[in-house]
Design an enzyme around this catalytic site. Structure first.
Site, PDB file in Angstrom:
ATOM      1  N   SER A  63      36.434  63.439  26.227  1.00  0.00           N
ATOM      2  CA  SER A  63      36.322  62.314  27.207  1.00  0.00           C
ATOM      3  C   SER A  63      36.907  60.995  26.434  1.00  0.00           C
ATOM      4  CB  SER A  63      35.088  62.075  27.553  1.00  0.00           C
ATOM      5  OG  SER A  63      34.659  62.822  28.778  1.00  0.00           O
ATOM      6  N   LYS A  66      39.906  59.627  28.116  1.00  0.00           N
ATOM      7  CA  LYS A  66      40.134  59.040  29.318  1.00  0.00           C
ATOM      8  C   LYS A  66      40.570  57.438  29.187  1.00  0.00           C
ATOM      9  CE  LYS A  66      36.298  61.966  31.140  1.00  0.00           C
ATOM     10  NZ  LYS A  66      35.028  62.111  31.432  1.00  0.00           N
ATOM     11  N   TYR A 187      44.235  67.305  33.680  1.00  0.00           N
ATOM     12  CA  TYR A 187      42.897  66.701  33.170  1.00  0.00           C
ATOM     13  C   TYR A 187      42.507  67.437  31.847  1.00  0.00           C
ATOM     14  CZ  TYR A 187      38.093  65.712  32.618  1.00  0.00           C
ATOM     15  OH  TYR A 187      36.627  65.439  32.215  1.00  0.00           O
ATOM     16  N   TYR A 239      28.411  57.791  29.134  1.00  0.00           N
ATOM     17  CA  TYR A 239      27.798  58.458  30.128  1.00  0.00           C
ATOM     18  C   TYR A 239      26.562  57.598  30.615  1.00  0.00           C
ATOM     19  CZ  TYR A 239      30.569  62.004  27.348  1.00  0.00           C
ATOM     20  OH  TYR A 239      31.206  62.406  26.717  1.00  0.00           O
ATOM     21  N   VAL A 257      32.576  64.970  24.349  1.00  0.00           N
ATOM     22  CA  VAL A 257      31.835  66.263  23.964  1.00  0.00           C
ATOM     23  C   VAL A 257      32.229  66.866  22.884  1.00  0.00           C
ATOM     24  CG1 VAL A 257      30.535  66.150  26.282  1.00  0.00           C
ATOM     25  CG2 VAL A 257      32.769  67.547  25.758  1.00  0.00           C
TER      26      VAL A 257
HETATM   27  N1  GLU Z   1      36.402  68.090  29.362  1.00  0.00           N
HETATM   28  C1  GLU Z   1      35.353  67.920  29.351  1.00  0.00           C
HETATM   29  C2  GLU Z   1      34.512  67.865  30.878  1.00  0.00           C
HETATM   30  O1  GLU Z   1      35.333  67.449  31.749  1.00  0.00           O
HETATM   31  C3  GLU Z   1      34.852  66.305  29.021  1.00  0.00           C
HETATM   32  C4  GLU Z   1      33.594  65.699  28.918  1.00  0.00           C
HETATM   33  C5  GLU Z   1      33.350  64.624  28.204  1.00  0.00           C
HETATM   34  O2  GLU Z   1      33.995  64.538  27.083  1.00  0.00           O
HETATM   35  O3  GLU Z   1      32.513  63.743  28.141  1.00  0.00           O
HETATM   36  O4  GLU Z   1      33.601  68.000  31.100  1.00  0.00           O
END
Ligand code: GLU
Length: 303
Positions: A63, A66, A187, A239, A257
């Site tokens: 993530s 992002k 993604y 999060y 993650v």
């Molecule tokens: N590729 C992971 C997902 O889409 C990223 C989640 C993350 O790192 O928060 O669940």
């Protein structure tokens, strides 16, 4: 400030600290990573580097990507805020429930739904989004060796049921323009980028240095975009634990993650830490502890 002495204290204090938690298994490729990995890298505005442990070993940034895609999408103006909000979600990163109440507009660009909308925007604007994203990350890191990890991307694709649901759900609510499979493919690739804490600290220096690459002084994003992206990292970067991170660490940051966390102190430094064991909210517990120690021992945070 003797950052290396401070990092040495953090390494010593936390080496034996067992944070509990687990390595994520919903992306099978990530579960193969050793839970004992631990590294940290701090890159100062003075150009100096300070580090310890597995700081130059690459891992899956997940993530954290992002933030890179948002920075790239910001070049296309304000319209993105009609399709993605800027409020903390207070829900897990892959939650579906809020979307129904809020008519397909994700709470922010750092939850999965929001980043899928950003991916959609990039696909609409760029000829070759995967190539252009990689070039952007290589440019801001000043490192052409950075790449996608095909195996991680394939592993997530096979098990990406939640993300498949999110993008299709938003499409049904009119907030997705392109083909769902194309968005998901982009993604999963963005999440698979593999970087070390050293490379992440270098990449995130643009958010500590008003949008400029430190080595070359080239401006890659506007100072106003840096202000906004740092604000979203502060309020939405962890999060449903963004409040806890602000409370304990006091810096804008983003976790993934893969166990990485990167944070910035504008006008001072960018810092990244990696420890794969995640707490219940999906954040690296030891990483959070390390950054908490950093701002406690330096006596400096943005507050
Ligand atoms: N590729 C992971 C997902 O889409 C990223 C989640 C993350 O790192 O928060 O669940």
């Amino acid at each position: 400030m003797d950052y290396q002495a401070i990092l040495n204290v953090i390494e010593k204090e936390l080496k034996q600290f067992n944070p509990g938690g687990k390595v994520p298994d919903y992306i099978p490729e990530l579960s193969a990573v050793s839970p004992d990995k631990f590294g940290m890298h701090l890159y100062c505005l003075s150009g100096e580097h300070f580090f310890f442990g597995d700081s130059s070993e690459r891992f899956s940034i997940q993530s954290i990507s992002k933030v890179f895609t948002l920075a790239l999408a910001k070049k296309y103006g304000k319209k993105i805020w009609r399709r993605v909000d800027v409020e903390p979600s207070g829900d897990p990163f892959n939650s579906l429930t809020q979307l129904e109440k809020e008519k397909g507009i994700p709470r922010n660009p750092f939850i999965n739904a929001g980043s899928l909308v950003i991916a959609d925007i990039l696909i609409s604007h760029l000829d070759n989004p995967k190539k252009e994203l990689l070039e952007f990350v290589q440019l801001i890191t000043q490192d052409e060796t950075i790449n996608y990890d095909e195996e991680v991307a394939a592993s997530e694709k096979k098990h990406g049921y939640r993300n498949i649901a999110l993008v299709n759900y938003m499409k049904s609510l009119g907030n997705i323009e392109n083909n769902a499979d194309e968005i998901l493919d982009f993604y999963f690739y963005q999440c698979s980028i593999s970087m070390s804490t050293e490379q992440l600290a270098k990449a995130f220096m643009i958010f500590a240095n008003e949008g400029r690459i430190l080595e070359t002084n080239e401006r890659v994003i506007k100072p106003n975009s840096v202000k906004r992206i740092n604000a979203i990292m502060q309020t939405c970067g962890f999060y449903d634990e963004a409040g806890e991170f602000s409370f304990r660490v006091g810096l804008p940051g983003k976790s993934g993650v893969g166990g990485g966390i990167v944070a910035v102190h504008p006008q001072q430094y960018a810092v990244a830490v990696w420890s794969p064991l995640l707490n219940e909210k999906g954040n690296s517990e030891k990483g959070m502890r390390a950054l908490e120690e950093l701002t406690t021992l330096t006596g400096l945070s943005i507050f």
